[in-house]
Scaffold this motif. Structure first.
Motif, PDB file in Angstrom:
ATOM      1  N   PHE A  28       5.435  -5.028  -2.920  1.00 52.91           N
ATOM      2  CA  PHE A  28       6.757  -5.257  -3.490  1.00 52.91           C
ATOM      3  C   PHE A  28       7.358  -6.555  -2.966  1.00 52.91           C
ATOM      4  O   PHE A  28       7.071  -6.994  -1.853  1.00 52.91           O
ATOM      5  N   ALA A  62      -1.010  -2.085  -3.787  1.00 54.05           N
ATOM      6  CA  ALA A  62       0.409  -2.093  -4.137  1.00 54.05           C
ATOM      7  C   ALA A  62       1.190  -3.017  -3.205  1.00 54.05           C
ATOM      8  O   ALA A  62       0.919  -3.090  -2.003  1.00 54.05           O
ATOM      9  N   VAL A  97       8.071   5.949  -0.524  1.00 58.62           N
ATOM     10  CA  VAL A  97       7.488   5.983   0.817  1.00 58.62           C
ATOM     11  C   VAL A  97       8.145   4.929   1.705  1.00 58.62           C
ATOM     12  O   VAL A  97       8.498   5.204   2.869  1.00 58.62           O
ATOM     13  N   HIS A 120       0.809  -1.225   0.000  1.00 56.22           N
ATOM     14  CA  HIS A 120       0.000   0.000   0.000  1.00 56.22           C
ATOM     15  C   HIS A 120       0.841   1.273   0.000  1.00 56.22           C
ATOM     16  O   HIS A 120       0.490   2.261   0.655  1.00 56.22           O
ATOM     17  N   ALA A 121       1.973   1.246  -0.685  1.00 55.87           N
ATOM     18  CA  ALA A 121       2.835   2.429  -0.725  1.00 55.87           C
ATOM     19  C   ALA A 121       3.741   2.362  -1.943  1.00 55.87           C
ATOM     20  O   ALA A 121       4.058   1.274  -2.445  1.00 55.87           O
ATOM     21  N   SER A 122       4.188   3.536  -2.393  1.00 59.10           N
ATOM     22  CA  SER A 122       5.212   3.593  -3.427  1.00 59.10           C
ATOM     23  C   SER A 122       6.561   3.243  -2.815  1.00 59.10           C
ATOM     24  O   SER A 122       6.737   3.286  -1.587  1.00 59.10           O
ATOM     25  N   TYR A 123       7.532   2.907  -3.661  1.00 56.86           N
ATOM     26  CA  TYR A 123       8.855   2.611  -3.130  1.00 56.86           C
ATOM     27  C   TYR A 123       9.456   3.795  -2.380  1.00 56.86           C
ATOM     28  O   TYR A 123      10.048   3.601  -1.300  1.00 56.86           O
TER      29      TYR A 123
END
Length: 268
Positions: free
Chosen positions: A54, A52, A20, A15-18
């Motif tokens: 990763f 999201a 962040v 739940h976040a962009s890289y």
């Protein structure tokens, strides 16, 4: 010598962009945590299941490069997902990345059997049974150890192996045989019982249980210990490492800060 109290954080890579996630790791190191841990899943465990997310080891390699002090690793890597020799090579490489110019790496190799069926199904792994996944864990650790001893260049240090779980018949036997760190969830009574079982396994394999670092903490799924008063009770059992889970987008570090204050006050 008694082990020092160590406080870690598990940052959920969901739940976040890289950027962040990268900045959260930086803040945690600046805040004074001892460990930064990830996890080994392919989809979010909370919130939007399609949100999201990763992959574990590539994020950990980035953590190796961006940090300078904390130890870090997966909490925990699912052994059915990767060839054991490859896992050893990945761990050795991340260990070297994290050493920078000091010559000593900071990577911790956390291992477990895996449990989230969606991860297995969508990425083409056989979910099998609890027993078959445990067999994979049991069979993975010795070749990982062997490959770590054969790699060139060798790891910068003896990479600590953390085993996660509390299964009394098989998981704790693996802990007794192989773990430098044991991580488990449960209340005081539950983990007091687990320690007694682990000690029996240690006696059976001829190992001193005091060689093993005991770790517990909280999970994003609401499991575990996250306050200083309760942590003190766990210290009486022999636990010295506490890992608090936080997750984007909130990244609420209230409990983590309380445990850091408790650590510092105990050490003052």
């Amino acid at each position: 010598m008694p082990r020092p109290i160590r406080i870690g954080v598990q940052i959920a890579p969901q739940h976040a962009s890289y950027p962040v996630l990268r900045d959260a790791v930086r803040r945690m190191e600046d805040l004074g945590v001892d460990l930064v841990m990830g996890w080994d899943h392919f989809f979010p465990l909370t919130g939007d299941a399609e949100g999201a997310h990763f992959e574990a080891f590539t994020v950990l390699a980035a953590i190796a490069e961006q940090t300078s002090r904390v130890e870090f690793g997966p909490l925990v890597a699912a052994t059915p997902f990767r060839n054991p020799d490859l896992v050893a090579d990945m761990a050795r490489t991340i260990d070297h990345i994290s050493a920078h110019d000091t010559g000593t790496g900071r990577f911790i190799l956390g291992l477990g059997a895996g449990w989230n069926e969606r991860d297995f199904a969508e990425y083409g792994y056989d979910f099998g049974t609890v027993g078959s996944r445990m067999t994979t864990l049991e069979q993975a650790v010795p070749p990982i150890r062997r490959r770590l001893g054969r790699l060139n260049p060798a790891p910068t240090r003896s990479i600590p192996i953390l085993i996660g779980g509390g299964g009394e018949r098989r998981t704790l036997r693996v802990v007794a045989e192989h773990a430098d760190i044991w991580h488990a969830f449960g209340d005081v009574d539950t983990l007091a019982h687990k320690i007694a079982v682990l000690e029996e396994h240690c006696r059976a394999v001829g190992r001193d249980p005091r060689e093993i670092e005991y770790s517990t903490g909280t999970s994003v799924r609401g499991l575990g210990v996250g306050d200083a008063a309760t942590a003190e009770r766990f210290v009486e059992l022999g636990f010295t490492t506490f890992v608090v889970a936080i997750t984007p987008p909130e990244l609420d570090d209230t409990a983590l800060r309380a445990l850091l204050r408790w650590r510092d006050q105990r050490g003052a």
